[in-house]
Design a protein around this motif. Structure first.
Motif, PDB file in Angstrom:
ATOM      1  N   THR A  63       0.267   1.824  -3.631  1.00  6.16           N
ATOM      2  CA  THR A  63      -0.695   2.923  -3.531  1.00  6.16           C
ATOM      3  C   THR A  63      -0.077   4.188  -4.110  1.00  6.16           C
ATOM      4  O   THR A  63       1.128   4.419  -3.988  1.00  6.16           O
ATOM      5  CB  THR A  63      -1.120   3.171  -2.068  1.00  6.16           C
ATOM      6  OG1 THR A  63       0.043   3.471  -1.277  1.00  6.16           O
ATOM      7  CG2 THR A  63      -1.849   1.963  -1.487  1.00  6.16           C
ATOM      8  N   PHE A  64      -0.928   5.002  -4.745  1.00  5.99           N
ATOM      9  CA  PHE A  64      -0.490   6.221  -5.401  1.00  5.99           C
ATOM     10  C   PHE A  64      -1.460   7.335  -5.031  1.00  5.99           C
ATOM     11  O   PHE A  64      -2.664   7.194  -5.226  1.00  5.99           O
ATOM     12  CB  PHE A  64      -0.490   6.040  -6.927  1.00  5.99           C
ATOM     13  CG  PHE A  64       0.251   4.811  -7.372  1.00  5.99           C
ATOM     14  CD1 PHE A  64       1.628   4.847  -7.577  1.00  5.99           C
ATOM     15  CD2 PHE A  64      -0.416   3.613  -7.566  1.00  5.99           C
ATOM     16  CE1 PHE A  64       2.318   3.708  -7.979  1.00  5.99           C
ATOM     17  CE2 PHE A  64       0.263   2.474  -7.973  1.00  5.99           C
ATOM     18  CZ  PHE A  64       1.637   2.522  -8.180  1.00  5.99           C
ATOM     19  N   LEU A  65      -0.937   8.433  -4.499  1.00  6.43           N
ATOM     20  CA  LEU A  65      -1.774   9.567  -4.134  1.00  6.43           C
ATOM     21  C   LEU A  65      -1.691  10.626  -5.226  1.00  6.43           C
ATOM     22  O   LEU A  65      -0.593  11.094  -5.568  1.00  6.43           O
ATOM     23  CB  LEU A  65      -1.334  10.164  -2.796  1.00  6.43           C
ATOM     24  CG  LEU A  65      -2.169  11.354  -2.322  1.00  6.43           C
ATOM     25  CD1 LEU A  65      -3.615  10.943  -2.059  1.00  6.43           C
ATOM     26  CD2 LEU A  65      -1.550  11.980  -1.084  1.00  6.43           C
ATOM     27  N   LEU A  66      -2.857  10.993  -5.782  1.00  6.93           N
ATOM     28  CA  LEU A  66      -2.944  12.013  -6.819  1.00  6.93           C
ATOM     29  C   LEU A  66      -3.586  13.258  -6.240  1.00  6.93           C
ATOM     30  O   LEU A  66      -4.597  13.172  -5.539  1.00  6.93           O
ATOM     31  CB  LEU A  66      -3.787  11.508  -7.993  1.00  6.93           C
ATOM     32  CG  LEU A  66      -3.364  10.175  -8.614  1.00  6.93           C
ATOM     33  CD1 LEU A  66      -4.306   9.788  -9.745  1.00  6.93           C
ATOM     34  CD2 LEU A  66      -1.933  10.226  -9.092  1.00  6.93           C
ATOM     35  N   ASP A  67      -3.003  14.418  -6.526  1.00 11.92           N
ATOM     36  CA  ASP A  67      -3.568  15.674  -6.027  1.00 11.92           C
ATOM     37  C   ASP A  67      -4.745  16.110  -6.904  1.00 11.92           C
ATOM     38  O   ASP A  67      -5.093  15.411  -7.864  1.00 11.92           O
ATOM     39  CB  ASP A  67      -2.475  16.744  -5.923  1.00 11.92           C
ATOM     40  CG  ASP A  67      -1.983  17.287  -7.255  1.00 11.92           C
ATOM     41  OD1 ASP A  67      -2.547  16.955  -8.321  1.00 11.92           O
ATOM     42  OD2 ASP A  67      -1.009  18.066  -7.237  1.00 11.92           O
ATOM     43  N   PHE A 103      -8.389  14.740  -3.321  1.00 10.09           N
ATOM     44  CA  PHE A 103      -7.263  13.854  -3.573  1.00 10.09           C
ATOM     45  C   PHE A 103      -7.782  12.453  -3.865  1.00 10.09           C
ATOM     46  O   PHE A 103      -8.818  12.042  -3.344  1.00 10.09           O
ATOM     47  CB  PHE A 103      -6.327  13.825  -2.361  1.00 10.09           C
ATOM     48  CG  PHE A 103      -5.517  15.077  -2.213  1.00 10.09           C
ATOM     49  CD1 PHE A 103      -4.159  15.072  -2.479  1.00 10.09           C
ATOM     50  CD2 PHE A 103      -6.115  16.276  -1.825  1.00 10.09           C
ATOM     51  CE1 PHE A 103      -3.403  16.229  -2.353  1.00 10.09           C
ATOM     52  CE2 PHE A 103      -5.370  17.432  -1.700  1.00 10.09           C
ATOM     53  CZ  PHE A 103      -4.014  17.413  -1.967  1.00 10.09           C
ATOM     54  N   THR A 104      -7.047  11.714  -4.677  1.00 10.63           N
ATOM     55  CA  THR A 104      -7.447  10.363  -5.079  1.00 10.63           C
ATOM     56  C   THR A 104      -6.357   9.375  -4.706  1.00 10.63           C
ATOM     57  O   THR A 104      -5.180   9.614  -4.988  1.00 10.63           O
ATOM     58  CB  THR A 104      -7.695  10.303  -6.599  1.00 10.63           C
ATOM     59  OG1 THR A 104      -8.698  11.256  -6.948  1.00 10.63           O
ATOM     60  CG2 THR A 104      -8.142   8.914  -7.027  1.00 10.63           C
ATOM     61  N   ILE A 105      -6.764   8.268  -4.077  1.00 12.49           N
ATOM     62  CA  ILE A 105      -5.836   7.165  -3.814  1.00 12.49           C
ATOM     63  C   ILE A 105      -6.131   6.084  -4.847  1.00 12.49           C
ATOM     64  O   ILE A 105      -7.230   5.540  -4.894  1.00 12.49           O
ATOM     65  CB  ILE A 105      -6.013   6.578  -2.400  1.00 12.49           C
ATOM     66  CG1 ILE A 105      -5.813   7.649  -1.335  1.00 12.49           C
ATOM     67  CG2 ILE A 105      -5.036   5.410  -2.197  1.00 12.49           C
ATOM     68  CD1 ILE A 105      -6.153   7.179   0.076  1.00 12.49           C
ATOM     69  N   LYS A 106      -5.146   5.798  -5.683  1.00 13.71           N
ATOM     70  CA  LYS A 106      -5.235   4.680  -6.626  1.00 13.71           C
ATOM     71  C   LYS A 106      -4.387   3.563  -6.046  1.00 13.71           C
ATOM     72  O   LYS A 106      -3.354   3.833  -5.407  1.00 13.71           O
ATOM     73  CB  LYS A 106      -4.730   5.082  -8.002  1.00 13.71           C
ATOM     74  CG  LYS A 106      -5.622   6.130  -8.672  1.00 13.71           C
ATOM     75  CD  LYS A 106      -5.142   6.456 -10.062  1.00 13.71           C
ATOM     76  CE  LYS A 106      -5.528   5.312 -10.982  1.00 13.71           C
ATOM     77  NZ  LYS A 106      -5.151   5.579 -12.383  1.00 13.71           N
ATOM     78  N   ALA A 107      -4.815   2.321  -6.224  1.00 20.25           N
ATOM     79  CA  ALA A 107      -4.074   1.195  -5.661  1.00 20.25           C
ATOM     80  C   ALA A 107      -4.117   0.008  -6.612  1.00 20.25           C
ATOM     81  O   ALA A 107      -5.131  -0.262  -7.240  1.00 20.25           O
ATOM     82  CB  ALA A 107      -4.652   0.808  -4.299  1.00 20.25           C
ATOM     83  N   LYS A 108      -2.992  -0.690  -6.677  1.00 23.25           N
ATOM     84  CA  LYS A 108      -2.864  -1.856  -7.549  1.00 23.25           C
ATOM     85  C   LYS A 108      -2.400  -3.041  -6.716  1.00 23.25           C
ATOM     86  O   LYS A 108      -1.424  -2.940  -5.964  1.00 23.25           O
ATOM     87  CB  LYS A 108      -1.866  -1.557  -8.661  1.00 23.25           C
ATOM     88  CG  LYS A 108      -1.613  -2.701  -9.608  1.00 23.25           C
ATOM     89  CD  LYS A 108      -0.715  -2.300 -10.764  1.00 23.25           C
ATOM     90  CE  LYS A 108       0.607  -1.782 -10.317  1.00 23.25           C
ATOM     91  NZ  LYS A 108       1.554  -1.549 -11.419  1.00 23.25           N
TER      92      LYS A 108
END
Length: 132
Positions: A63-67, A103-108
């Motif tokens: 998971t990656f949190l983008l501001d 904020f955006t949570i991207k997940a792979k």
């Protein structure tokens, strides 16, 4: 006479065409989410939830949190069989280098079965408001 590559490609296209569209969507392998809340003064942790629904095999979730400026400010990592397919975690970061906003949570998800596959989940968003 067709080459073996063309025959293999044709067979793969037939298989992909027979899979329902819903099964090919990013959401079908899981999702993430977090509630809107107020940005904490100083440093703090912000809870989020995840759920993975991978095909058979061992899996890994990143998971990656983008501001709001699309800058990565935090990340997370989950791995079977140590982590559950559904759970909660938190991102930790400080307001010194973070602005309020969306904020955006991207997940792979990566599945390490014999064919090894990777898929990005549909991004989820939440808002952090400035402290009062």
């Amino acid at each position: 006479m067709r080459s073996p590559r063309i025959a293999l490609l044709a067979a793969a296209l037939v298989v992909l065409a027979s899979v329902p569209a819903q099964a090919q969507t990013p959401h079908s392998w899981g999702h993430t989410g977090a509630p809107d809340r107020t940005l904490k003064s100083g440093c703090g942790s912000y809870n989020y939830h995840y759920q993975v629904k991978p095909p058979p095999g061992d899996w890994m979730l990143e998971t990656f949190l983008l501001d709001p400026n699309k800058k990565q400010v935090a990340s997370g990592f989950f791995l079977s069989p140590a982590d559950p397919k559904k759970g909660q975690s938190s991102f930790a970061f400080c307001t010194l280098n973070t602005v309020p906003g969306k904020f955006t949570i991207k997940a792979k998800v990566t599945v390490t079965n014999p064919n090894g596959r990777r898929r990005w989940l549909e991004p989820s968003t939440f808002r952090l408001r400035a402290p009062a």
